[in-house]
Design a protein around this motif. Structure first.
Motif, PDB file in Angstrom:
ATOM      1  N   THR A  37      -1.890 -12.086   8.044  1.00 22.34           N
ATOM      2  CA  THR A  37      -2.244 -13.210   7.250  1.00 22.34           C
ATOM      3  C   THR A  37      -2.517 -13.039   5.707  1.00 22.34           C
ATOM      4  N   ARG A  38      -2.444 -11.633   5.468  1.00 21.60           N
ATOM      5  CA  ARG A  38      -2.827 -11.160   4.089  1.00 21.60           C
ATOM      6  C   ARG A  38      -1.990  -9.941   3.796  1.00 21.60           C
ATOM      7  N   VAL A  39      -0.843 -10.172   3.189  1.00 20.18           N
ATOM      8  CA  VAL A  39      -0.162  -8.849   3.043  1.00 20.18           C
ATOM      9  C   VAL A  39      -0.318  -8.165   1.873  1.00 20.18           C
ATOM     10  N   MET A  40      -0.447  -6.924   1.858  1.00 15.59           N
ATOM     11  CA  MET A  40      -0.860  -6.254   0.430  1.00 15.59           C
ATOM     12  C   MET A  40       0.089  -5.587  -0.106  1.00 15.59           C
ATOM     13  N   SER A  41      -0.034  -5.070  -1.175  1.00  8.66           N
ATOM     14  CA  SER A  41       0.987  -4.412  -2.080  1.00  8.66           C
ATOM     15  C   SER A  41       1.341  -3.004  -1.478  1.00  8.66           C
ATOM     16  N   LEU A  42       2.526  -2.855  -1.504  1.00 12.46           N
ATOM     17  CA  LEU A  42       3.359  -1.547  -0.970  1.00 12.46           C
ATOM     18  C   LEU A  42       2.695  -0.321  -1.948  1.00 12.46           C
ATOM     19  N   ARG A  43       2.322  -0.553  -2.846  1.00 10.22           N
ATOM     20  CA  ARG A  43       2.037   0.545  -3.812  1.00 10.22           C
ATOM     21  C   ARG A  43       0.464   0.693  -3.980  1.00 10.22           C
ATOM     22  N   ASP A  44      -0.525  -0.176  -3.571  1.00  5.77           N
ATOM     23  CA  ASP A  44      -2.111  -0.269  -3.371  1.00  5.77           C
ATOM     24  C   ASP A  44      -2.298  -1.080  -2.551  1.00  5.77           C
ATOM     25  N   GLY A  45      -2.892  -0.512  -1.293  1.00  3.12           N
ATOM     26  CA  GLY A  45      -3.329  -1.446  -0.137  1.00  3.12           C
ATOM     27  C   GLY A  45      -4.354  -2.301  -0.494  1.00  3.12           C
ATOM     28  N   SER A  46      -5.177  -2.046  -1.583  1.00  5.69           N
ATOM     29  CA  SER A  46      -6.254  -2.701  -1.850  1.00  5.69           C
ATOM     30  C   SER A  46      -5.971  -4.106  -2.668  1.00  5.69           C
ATOM     31  N   LYS A  47      -4.740  -4.285  -3.069  1.00  6.05           N
ATOM     32  CA  LYS A  47      -4.246  -5.396  -3.820  1.00  6.05           C
ATOM     33  C   LYS A  47      -3.204  -6.087  -2.956  1.00  6.05           C
ATOM     34  N   LYS A  48      -3.518  -7.654  -3.213  1.00  2.00           N
ATOM     35  CA  LYS A  48      -2.481  -8.497  -2.455  1.00  2.00           C
ATOM     36  C   LYS A  48      -1.159  -8.273  -3.055  1.00  2.00           C
ATOM     37  N   MET A  49       0.013  -8.328  -2.067  1.00  2.31           N
ATOM     38  CA  MET A  49       1.205  -8.468  -2.638  1.00  2.31           C
ATOM     39  C   MET A  49       1.681  -9.711  -3.395  1.00  2.31           C
ATOM     40  N   SER A  50       2.161  -9.254  -4.703  1.00  8.33           N
ATOM     41  CA  SER A  50       2.166 -10.330  -5.695  1.00  8.33           C
ATOM     42  C   SER A  50       3.529 -10.447  -6.354  1.00  8.33           C
ATOM     43  N   LYS A  51       3.901 -11.707  -6.790  1.00  8.19           N
ATOM     44  CA  LYS A  51       5.051 -11.732  -7.417  1.00  8.19           C
ATOM     45  C   LYS A  51       4.948 -11.346  -8.948  1.00  8.19           C
ATOM     46  N   SER A  52       3.611 -11.309  -9.362  1.00 10.97           N
ATOM     47  CA  SER A  52       3.457 -10.838 -10.907  1.00 10.97           C
ATOM     48  C   SER A  52       3.352  -9.502 -11.005  1.00 10.97           C
ATOM     49  N   ASP A  53       3.298  -8.607  -9.850  1.00  5.29           N
ATOM     50  CA  ASP A  53       2.987  -7.265  -9.932  1.00  5.29           C
ATOM     51  C   ASP A  53       4.309  -6.607 -10.985  1.00  5.29           C
ATOM     52  N   PRO A  54       3.910  -5.608 -11.796  1.00  3.27           N
ATOM     53  CA  PRO A  54       5.000  -5.173 -12.770  1.00  3.27           C
ATOM     54  C   PRO A  54       6.061  -4.363 -11.760  1.00  3.27           C
ATOM     55  N   SER A  55       5.615  -3.722 -10.897  1.00  3.96           N
ATOM     56  CA  SER A  55       6.372  -2.805 -10.071  1.00  3.96           C
ATOM     57  C   SER A  55       7.213  -3.379  -8.989  1.00  3.96           C
ATOM     58  N   ASP A  56       8.135  -3.683  -9.126  1.00  2.00           N
ATOM     59  CA  ASP A  56       9.274  -4.201  -7.886  1.00  2.00           C
ATOM     60  C   ASP A  56       9.033  -3.498  -6.685  1.00  2.00           C
ATOM     61  N   LEU A  57       8.563  -2.278  -6.618  1.00  2.00           N
ATOM     62  CA  LEU A  57       8.430  -1.478  -5.497  1.00  2.00           C
ATOM     63  C   LEU A  57       7.331  -1.911  -4.716  1.00  2.00           C
ATOM     64  N   SER A  58       6.270  -2.590  -5.394  1.00  2.00           N
ATOM     65  CA  SER A  58       5.193  -3.250  -4.807  1.00  2.00           C
ATOM     66  C   SER A  58       5.421  -4.189  -3.618  1.00  2.00           C
ATOM     67  N   ARG A  59       6.617  -5.022  -3.518  1.00  3.09           N
ATOM     68  CA  ARG A  59       6.792  -5.872  -2.804  1.00  3.09           C
ATOM     69  C   ARG A  59       8.189  -5.998  -2.384  1.00  3.09           C
ATOM     70  N   ILE A  60       8.309  -6.544  -1.189  1.00  5.18           N
ATOM     71  CA  ILE A  60       9.699  -6.858  -0.669  1.00  5.18           C
ATOM     72  C   ILE A  60       9.994  -8.172  -1.041  1.00  5.18           C
ATOM     73  N   ASN A  61      10.912  -8.499  -1.829  1.00  8.31           N
ATOM     74  CA  ASN A  61      11.509  -9.856  -2.372  1.00  8.31           C
ATOM     75  C   ASN A  61      12.482 -10.375  -0.930  1.00  8.31           C
ATOM     76  N   LEU A  62      12.360 -11.788  -0.868  1.00  6.52           N
ATOM     77  CA  LEU A  62      13.127 -12.567   0.214  1.00  6.52           C
ATOM     78  C   LEU A  62      14.459 -12.291  -0.258  1.00  6.52           C
ATOM     79  N   THR A  63      14.861 -12.055  -1.551  1.00  2.00           N
ATOM     80  CA  THR A  63      16.435 -11.752  -1.945  1.00  2.00           C
ATOM     81  C   THR A  63      16.961 -10.292  -2.010  1.00  2.00           C
ATOM     82  N   ASP A  64      16.059  -9.482  -1.638  1.00  5.01           N
ATOM     83  CA  ASP A  64      16.323  -7.931  -1.642  1.00  5.01           C
ATOM     84  C   ASP A  64      17.452  -7.685  -0.515  1.00  5.01           C
ATOM     85  N   ASP A  65      18.391  -6.985  -0.729  1.00  5.64           N
ATOM     86  CA  ASP A  65      19.518  -6.852   0.373  1.00  5.64           C
ATOM     87  C   ASP A  65      18.725  -5.462   1.382  1.00  5.64           C
TER      88      ASP A  65
END
Length: 355
Positions: free
Chosen positions: A206-234
């Motif tokens: 129910t709460r997915v965290m950043s791939l770069r920092d497990g203490s932070k929520k996965m976010s659109k605004s994180d400057p690192s694109d590696l922190s999240r998997i976008n739904l548009t990613d191939d």
């Protein structure tokens, strides 16, 4: 048990790319709920201007979220999909709720504190009143259930407080006009115009965290694109991000309790569980004792299998703006019929003259 007709409402802001957290925490639940409930799903574009008034491409972002809804499997013919600003009753009821809610309630909202930061005096009034608009979004349809993440639970509790105060303040008028519905509140049966909406919080992620920092929520605004998997990613991008996800040097534990104090490991196990429709215990039973060098490729393959087809369908739908705009327009027309019926009752209860 409430006698209100069961109805699910939820919305997503059109700000930035949707990511895995949005999918697991919201959109996938939206798809599942449409099999058992009548559903109204909204792109909440009015919410998007509370923290940032000027957007580079708000229409494009609104269409992108709509395309994600449709690509994930939401059926806009059986249910309602629309953008919030097309239905003016959202804003009208929000103003009424601004007069119902108390300033102290708003000041206690943790998301306002987080988003406003230290410069609270420079935050917009819209950001402070965000939960009041959210309550209006839900209650203008008298929705009985809302699928929410843990971070939105406080806002839904406020929605219930606003509904309860409105029902209580106008209890006699609601009864005289015959506009109330009987509800069980605790051990009492009360007559109210608005339901006390229930949250739907479930699932292993129910709460997915950043791939770069497990203490932070996965976010659109994180400057690192590696922190999240976008739904548009191939597929290549999804696999790369999973394999580069931060982990610790220890193998996965053999028991679930071993994930405590290991936020990155706990996050990846939760993602695998959610994508595979398994429990975390089942994932640990399968991979416990193995190194991340074995677990990550398995997670990457699973994520590609589940998400890559959605990304491809989303790109296809996004290219057909005429179709997307038609879905939003049709949904708004259907939503407005329900919303106006609610507002007609609200105006009558308060004493505002209807047309």
């Amino acid at each position: 048990m409430s006698e209100f007709k069961p109805l699910v409402f939820s919305g997503v802001q059109p700000t930035g790319n949707l990511h895995l957290g949005n999918y697991l925490g919201a959109i996938r639940k939206f798809v599942a709920l449409q099999e058992s409930h009548d559903c109204i799903y909204c792109v909440v574009d009015l919410h998007s201007i509370t923290a940032q008034l000027v957007h580079d491409d708000l229409p494009g972002q609104t269409r992108s979220i709509t395309a994600a809804f449709l690509a994930a499997g939401i059926d806009p013919t059986k249910h309602i999909v629309f953008n919030q600003s097309r239905v003016r009753q959202h804003a009208e009821l929000a103003w009424v709720f601004n007069c119902v809610a108390r300033i102290g309630w708003m000041n206690r909202m943790t998301q306002f504190k987080d988003k406003a930061g230290k410069d609270r005096e420079n935050a917009s009034l819209g950001l402070l009143a965000y939960p009041s608009l959210m309550a209006a979004d839900i209650l203008v349809y008298r929705a009985t259930h809302v699928p929410v993440g843990d971070d939105q639970k406080q806002h839904l509790e406020l929605t219930r407080d606003i509904a309860a105060k409105f029902n209580n303040d106008f209890s006699a008028k609601i009864g005289d006009l015959g506009l109330g519905v009987e509800m069980e509140v605790g051990e009492e049966t009360v007559n109210g115009f608005f339901p006390l909406t229930e949250p739907l919080i479930e699932g292993p992620a129910t709460r997915v965290m950043s791939l770069r920092d497990g203490s932070k929520k996965m976010s659109k605004s994180d400057p690192s694109d590696l922190s999240r998997i976008n739904l548009t990613d191939d597929a290549d991008a999804i696999s790369k991000k999973i394999k580069k996800a931060k982990t610790d040097p220890e193998p996965l534990p053999s028991e679930l309790a071993g994930l405590k104090a290991r936020p990155e490991a706990e996050n990846l196990v939760g993602i695998y569980a959610a994508l595979s429709d398994k429990t975390r215990e089942a994932v640990i039973a399968e991979f416990g004792g193995q190194q991340f060098s074995a677990f990550k490729p398995a997670l990457a393959d699973l994520a590609v299998d589940r998400l890559a087809p959605i990304a491809a369908e989303m790109r296809r739908i996004s290219a057909d703006t005429t179709y997307v705009d038609g879905v939003l327009r049709d949904g708004a027309e259907r939503a407005e019929v329900i919303a106006e019926a609610t507002m007609k009752g609200v105006r009558e209860i308060i004493g505002l003259l209807n047309d």
